[in-house]
Every structure is written in structure tokens, then in C-alpha cells.
Scaffold this motif. Structure first.
Motif, PDB file in Angstrom:
ATOM      1  N   GLN A  66      35.623  34.656  30.420  1.00  0.00           N
ATOM      2  CA  GLN A  66      36.627  35.689  30.652  1.00  0.00           C
ATOM      3  C   GLN A  66      37.481  35.864  29.404  1.00  0.00           C
ATOM      4  N   ASP A  67      37.899  37.105  29.110  1.00  0.00           N
ATOM      5  CA  ASP A  67      38.737  37.367  27.944  1.00  0.00           C
ATOM      6  C   ASP A  67      40.093  36.695  28.102  1.00  0.00           C
ATOM      7  N   LYS A  68      40.637  36.207  26.957  1.00  0.00           N
ATOM      8  CA  LYS A  68      41.913  35.486  27.006  1.00  0.00           C
ATOM      9  C   LYS A  68      43.067  36.408  27.401  1.00  0.00           C
ATOM     10  N   ASN A  69      42.947  37.696  27.012  1.00  0.00           N
ATOM     11  CA  ASN A  69      44.055  38.604  27.325  1.00  0.00           C
ATOM     12  C   ASN A  69      44.058  39.022  28.795  1.00  0.00           C
ATOM     13  N   LYS A  70      43.063  38.584  29.561  1.00  0.00           N
ATOM     14  CA  LYS A  70      43.047  38.873  30.994  1.00  0.00           C
ATOM     15  C   LYS A  70      43.590  37.707  31.804  1.00  0.00           C
ATOM     16  N   PHE A  71      44.100  36.699  31.083  1.00  0.00           N
ATOM     17  CA  PHE A  71      44.759  35.552  31.694  1.00  0.00           C
ATOM     18  C   PHE A  71      43.854  34.896  32.743  1.00  0.00           C
ATOM     19  N   LYS A  75      36.555  36.698  37.511  1.00  0.00           N
ATOM     20  CA  LYS A  75      35.402  37.480  37.075  1.00  0.00           C
ATOM     21  C   LYS A  75      34.307  37.299  38.124  1.00  0.00           C
ATOM     22  N   TYR A  76      34.097  38.343  38.925  1.00  0.00           N
ATOM     23  CA  TYR A  76      33.199  38.239  40.079  1.00  0.00           C
ATOM     24  C   TYR A  76      31.760  38.547  39.681  1.00  0.00           C
ATOM     25  N   ARG A  77      30.823  37.884  40.384  1.00  0.00           N
ATOM     26  CA  ARG A  77      29.396  38.119  40.176  1.00  0.00           C
ATOM     27  C   ARG A  77      28.749  38.417  41.525  1.00  0.00           C
ATOM     28  N   ILE A  92      30.696  35.865  44.063  1.00  0.00           N
ATOM     29  CA  ILE A  92      31.173  34.556  43.600  1.00  0.00           C
ATOM     30  C   ILE A  92      32.090  34.744  42.399  1.00  0.00           C
ATOM     31  N   TYR A  93      33.081  33.865  42.272  1.00  0.00           N
ATOM     32  CA  TYR A  93      33.849  33.790  41.031  1.00  0.00           C
ATOM     33  C   TYR A  93      33.921  32.325  40.583  1.00  0.00           C
ATOM     34  N   GLY A  98      34.126  24.614  40.067  1.00  0.00           N
ATOM     35  CA  GLY A  98      32.825  25.133  40.463  1.00  0.00           C
ATOM     36  C   GLY A  98      32.940  26.573  40.926  1.00  0.00           C
ATOM     37  N   ASP A  99      31.845  27.133  41.371  1.00  0.00           N
ATOM     38  CA  ASP A  99      31.828  28.516  41.840  1.00  0.00           C
ATOM     39  C   ASP A  99      32.388  28.606  43.256  1.00  0.00           C
ATOM     40  N   MET A 100      33.215  29.616  43.491  1.00  0.00           N
ATOM     41  CA  MET A 100      33.809  29.859  44.800  1.00  0.00           C
ATOM     42  C   MET A 100      33.193  31.128  45.409  1.00  0.00           C
TER      43      MET A 100
END
Length: 341
Positions: A66-71, A75-77, A92-93, A98-100
Motif C-alpha cells: 500500500q502507498d505510504k501516503n494512503k496511511f 487494500k482489498y482483493r 480480503i484485506y 495475516g489476511d482478514m
């Protein structure tokens, strides 16, 4: 065997070189040990799921980073997998732990929506993608604001191009180790999720009905009707009709479950059309009722309240395992002593 070596080779000319068979054992050629102690001291073991051949960490790193500027935004898949019996879709994110899993849908649930058989074909994958999309949007309270595309016609559809008060729910497609070939069932799940209202960045280059440009300067073609036929199982319908005419015995064997549920080639399209509407009406998951079976254990024997019995060996402690080994050694020694006497 006399051989003459060139003067620049470092060997004196006109010298006699013995054959390999005549060479004494102590004069064998030097063999360098590559995997020595230094090699093993620096050897790094691959991650467990890489050793098992389950995860492509190069692809996962790109999907998870994930980009640093998005804090700390997630990031969903959209994870799509196929087994021998069903299609599985999950949203999942990733976290450090681990993955949730936010939501899950499997094609085995399609029985509730009027599709009792054929849970791993293209049409079932589309239904599963539609189900996970509606279930995820309902989980975040977006199901009323974002309807998606209510008519499955195979045409290109991107929810981000539509006008909504809220931004659509974005996730990226995760297909794992599966090769992304044209017309694969994973694209059915993707198309179902997109029509259901999820924002999944994609193009139609891998969809059924897409034809790449043949010559330079030409534009590629996309036949939406061909994709629509796959979504409603027309390819399965044609195969059923062909097999029923040419080889009825094979038809009865291959489509035994369809025949058992009174489903023939003419009913397929109506079955999937009704399933699409039922999924949109009620995408909620219904958990199975617990049977309330209790278990009682006596040493290694387990008795269940439903009348069944099982044998499960208890895990021994380290001291018990050592004592067990010592007892076996003592018994073996005693037997040897008895044989000698």
C-alpha cells in the motif's frame, strides 16, 4: 597411451600421460565441494507457502503493498479459486497478523438460489461473483446506493464510470497460481462481481468473445453476445443436446445429477436467470444449524451423543515418549538375552 601436448598448455611436450584406468586411487582429480559449511550457514529457507507451491510471493507483494501516503487504508482483493467441486470467492484485506476475510461466497450456496448442480462451470462462477459483490456491498451498507448492472448482457460495464453519491468499493483481482488464459472461468467470477457493483480494474481482452487485431492498424473485436451465452450456460446446453442425440448412455452418465434434479438443456437459461434475480433479492449467508452433538472421552475412546464411537490417541508428553522408547529397548534386550540363553 602417448600424447603430445602443445607447448603453451603448461605440460612438458613428449611426456607420457597415463590412462584414467591406470591412475592410482590417491591421484584422482580434485573435486570442489560446492555445498560446504559456508553454503549451509548462509542458506535461507523459503517461506512455507512457497515451499508448498501455494503462493506466488512476487505477485502477492504487488497486490498487498500500500502507498505510504494512503496511511492505514485497507487494500482489498477479490480472491477467486476453483476446486474440483466448486468455485470460491472472497474479499480480503491484508494485515501484519495475516489476511482478514470481509465476505465469502461459494458456488455450493447456489442450491439455495435454484442451481442445485453444475457448481464449477462458467455460469456458476458468474453467479458466485454476483453473490460476493452483493454480499460485500450489503456488508458496508452500499447495496441500496450501488445496484450494478441488473441485466447480464455481456457488455462492458465499469461501475466507476457511473454517477453515484459514494465512490464504489474497489478491489483487485487475485487469481493465485492459475494461468490467466482467455475464456477461463475466473473471468466469469470477475464479470459477475463487476455486474454486481464492485469496482475491479480490468479489460475485456480475456473475456469469451474477444478477438484480437489480426493486422496492424485494425481494431480488436468484442462479441458481447458470445460472452452472454457463456454467462447463461448456452455452451453447456449445446453440449447436452449433442450428447443426448449422439450418445444417450454417455449423456445419462455425465449429467446424472442434472437428470436427478429434472434439469434438461431447455431449462438452463431460465434457471440461471432466476438465480441472478434471487441473489439480488437476498444475498445474505445462512449458517447451518448446529446439531448439538456432545462428546465424552475415556482415555482413547470417544462416545458421541448420536451413538457413534471413535478412537483418538492422546498426545504423549516428552517424558512419556522417552519412557516408551526406553521400555521398548529394555524389552528388545530382554528378548535377546533370552534367545542367547
Amino acid at each position: 597411451l602417448a600424447q603430445v601436448q602443445p607447448s603453451g598448455s603448461g605440460i612438458r611436450p613428449h611426456c607420457r600421460v597415463e590412462s584414467r584406468s591406470a591412475r592410482p586411487p590417491e591421484a584422482m582429480a580434485f573435486v570442489k565441494v560446492l555445498k560446504n559449511k559456508a553454503y549451509f550457514k548462509r542458506f535461507q529457507v523459503k517461506p512455507r507457502r512457497r515451499r508448498e507451491g501455494k503462493t506466488d510471493y512476487r505477485a502477492r507483494r504487488k497486490m498487498v503493498t500500500q502507498d505510504k501516503n494512503k496511511f492505514n487504508s485497507k487494500k482489498y482483493r477479490l480472491v477467486v479459486r476453483f476446486t474440483n467441486r466448486k468455485c470460491i470467492c472472497q474479499v480480503i484485506y491484508p494485515t501484519i497478523r495475516g489476511d482478514m476475510v470481509v465476505a465469502q461466497a461459494t458456488s455450493a450456496e447456489l442450491t439455495k438460489y435454484g442451481v442445485p448442480v453444475g457448481h464449477k462451470n462458467y455460469a456458476a462462477a458468474y453467479c458466485t461473483g454476483l453473490l460476493i459483490a452483493r454480499r460485500t456491498l450489503k456488508r458496508f451498507g452500499l447495496d441500496e446506493a450501488i445496484k450494478g448492472k441488473e441485466e447480464a448482457d455481456g457488455q462492458d460495464f465499469h461501475i466507476e464510470d457511473e454517477e453515484h453519491d459514494q465512490r464504489p468499493f474497489k478491489c483487485i483481482l487475485d487469481v493465485g497460481l492459475q494461468t490467466t488464459t482467455s475464456g477461463h472461468r475466473m473471468w466469469g467470477a470477475l464479470k459477475g462481481a463487476v455486474d454486481g457493483g464492485l469496482h475491479v480494474p480490468h479489460s475485456n481482452k480475456k473475456f469469451p468473445g474477444y478477438k484480437a487485431q489480426e493486422d496492424k492498424g485494425q481494431e480488436p473485436e468484442y462479441d458481447a453476445d458470445a460472452h452472454k451465452e457463456r454467462i447463461f450456460g448456452n455452451h453447456l446446453k449445446e453440449y447436452m443436446e449433442m450428447l443426448q442425440e449422439e450418445d444417450p448412455t454417455k449423456y445419462e452418465a455425465h449429467f446424472a445429477k442434472f437428470i436427478e434434479n429434472d434439469i434438461d438443456a431447455e431449462k438452463l437459461e431460465d434457471m440461471y436467470t432466476e438465480a441472478h434475480s434471487k441473489i439480488r433479492e437476498d444475498p445474505d449467508f445462512e449458517a447451518k444449524e448446529k446439531k448439538g452433538i456432545t462428546h465424552e472421552r475415556t482415555d482413547e475412546n470417544i462416545k458421541s451423543s448420536d451413538g457413534t464411537e471413535h478412537v483418538r490417541f492422546a498426545k504423549l508428553t516428552l517424558e512419556q515418549r522417552r519412557a516408551k522408547v526406553a521400555a521398548k529397548i529394555a524389552a528388545a534386550q530382554a528378548k535377546l538375552m533370552a534367545d542367547d540363553d
